[in-house]
Design a protein around this motif. Sequence first.
Motif, PDB file in Angstrom:
ATOM      1  N   SER A   1     -35.408  22.934  20.288  1.00 31.59           N
ATOM      2  CA  SER A   1     -34.041  23.467  20.247  1.00 31.59           C
ATOM      3  C   SER A   1     -34.058  24.979  20.028  1.00 31.59           C
ATOM      4  O   SER A   1     -33.184  25.694  20.530  1.00 31.59           O
TER       5      SER A   1
ATOM      6  N   ILE B   1     -34.587  26.252  23.655  1.00 34.52           N
ATOM      7  CA  ILE B   1     -33.551  25.997  24.655  1.00 34.52           C
ATOM      8  C   ILE B   1     -32.301  26.838  24.415  1.00 34.52           C
ATOM      9  O   ILE B   1     -31.801  27.500  25.334  1.00 34.52           O
ATOM     10  N   MET B   2     -31.774  26.839  23.211  1.00 33.82           N
ATOM     11  CA  MET B   2     -30.510  27.527  22.969  1.00 33.82           C
ATOM     12  C   MET B   2     -30.599  29.035  23.170  1.00 33.82           C
ATOM     13  O   MET B   2     -29.704  29.609  23.808  1.00 33.82           O
TER      14      MET B   2
ATOM     15  N   THR C   1     -32.451  30.529  25.232  1.00 36.19           N
ATOM     16  CA  THR C   1     -32.534  30.704  26.685  1.00 36.19           C
ATOM     17  C   THR C   1     -31.146  30.600  27.316  1.00 36.19           C
ATOM     18  O   THR C   1     -30.777  31.412  28.172  1.00 36.19           O
ATOM     19  N   VAL C   2     -30.371  29.615  26.889  1.00 38.28           N
ATOM     20  CA  VAL C   2     -29.008  29.452  27.397  1.00 38.28           C
ATOM     21  C   VAL C   2     -28.159  30.677  27.031  1.00 38.28           C
ATOM     22  O   VAL C   2     -27.429  31.219  27.874  1.00 38.28           O
TER      23      VAL C   2
ATOM     24  N   PHE D   1     -29.051  33.687  29.137  1.00 40.43           N
ATOM     25  CA  PHE D   1     -28.484  33.552  30.479  1.00 40.43           C
ATOM     26  C   PHE D   1     -27.008  33.976  30.474  1.00 40.43           C
ATOM     27  O   PHE D   1     -26.573  34.758  31.334  1.00 40.43           O
ATOM     28  N   ILE D   2     -26.256  33.498  29.490  1.00 39.07           N
ATOM     29  CA  ILE D   2     -24.841  33.878  29.376  1.00 39.07           C
ATOM     30  C   ILE D   2     -24.724  35.383  29.130  1.00 39.07           C
ATOM     31  O   ILE D   2     -23.863  36.055  29.707  1.00 39.07           O
TER      32      ILE D   2
ATOM     33  N   SER E   1     -21.880  32.323  19.816  1.00 36.68           N
ATOM     34  CA  SER E   1     -22.844  31.654  18.922  1.00 36.68           C
ATOM     35  C   SER E   1     -22.164  31.158  17.652  1.00 36.68           C
ATOM     36  O   SER E   1     -22.440  30.053  17.185  1.00 36.68           O
TER      37      SER E   1
END
Length: 160
Positions: free
Chosen positions: A108, A111-112, A114-115, A118-119, A140
Amino acid sequence: MHWHASTTGLLMVLYGIGCACSIRYCAFNYNRLGYQKLFKSAIFFHIIGILCLCLVSNFNPFLFVAYILMGIGGGLGANTAQTTAMLDFTEHKLQQASLLWNLNRQISFCIMPTVLLFIFKLLQTHFSIVLSYQIIFFISALLGLLPLLLQKPNNEPNPS
């Protein structure tokens, strides 16, 4: 702010101080206060710290406050969550559960960000870099509220 990586990394010392203090606090108060109060406090501290980052556009005291508050929230939340999750396991099962817990946590933590990156990159196509950072920190903080919104009714046993 054009800081070197080592200077930026020193902010984690503040995070570590907040984290260490909150872990100690949790150790003494877990049975007395219960997991829900501790976990809600952790979310509060962490979100306020992230929101402080929304106020940073150049060097100012909010930067230090943000890292201390995020450290308090992070330490309190991680300690409370892991203690609660591992409470009913026996010795052999505890080792397996701890391994799975740490794998989940590390995945986790990959992943977060990275997301969010991207945003952030998408935001930069429409806004300045400072405003993009401020927006991503606000997003966030909103995401940090999800555990409070998704919680089940209080079925916590009396910790006495």
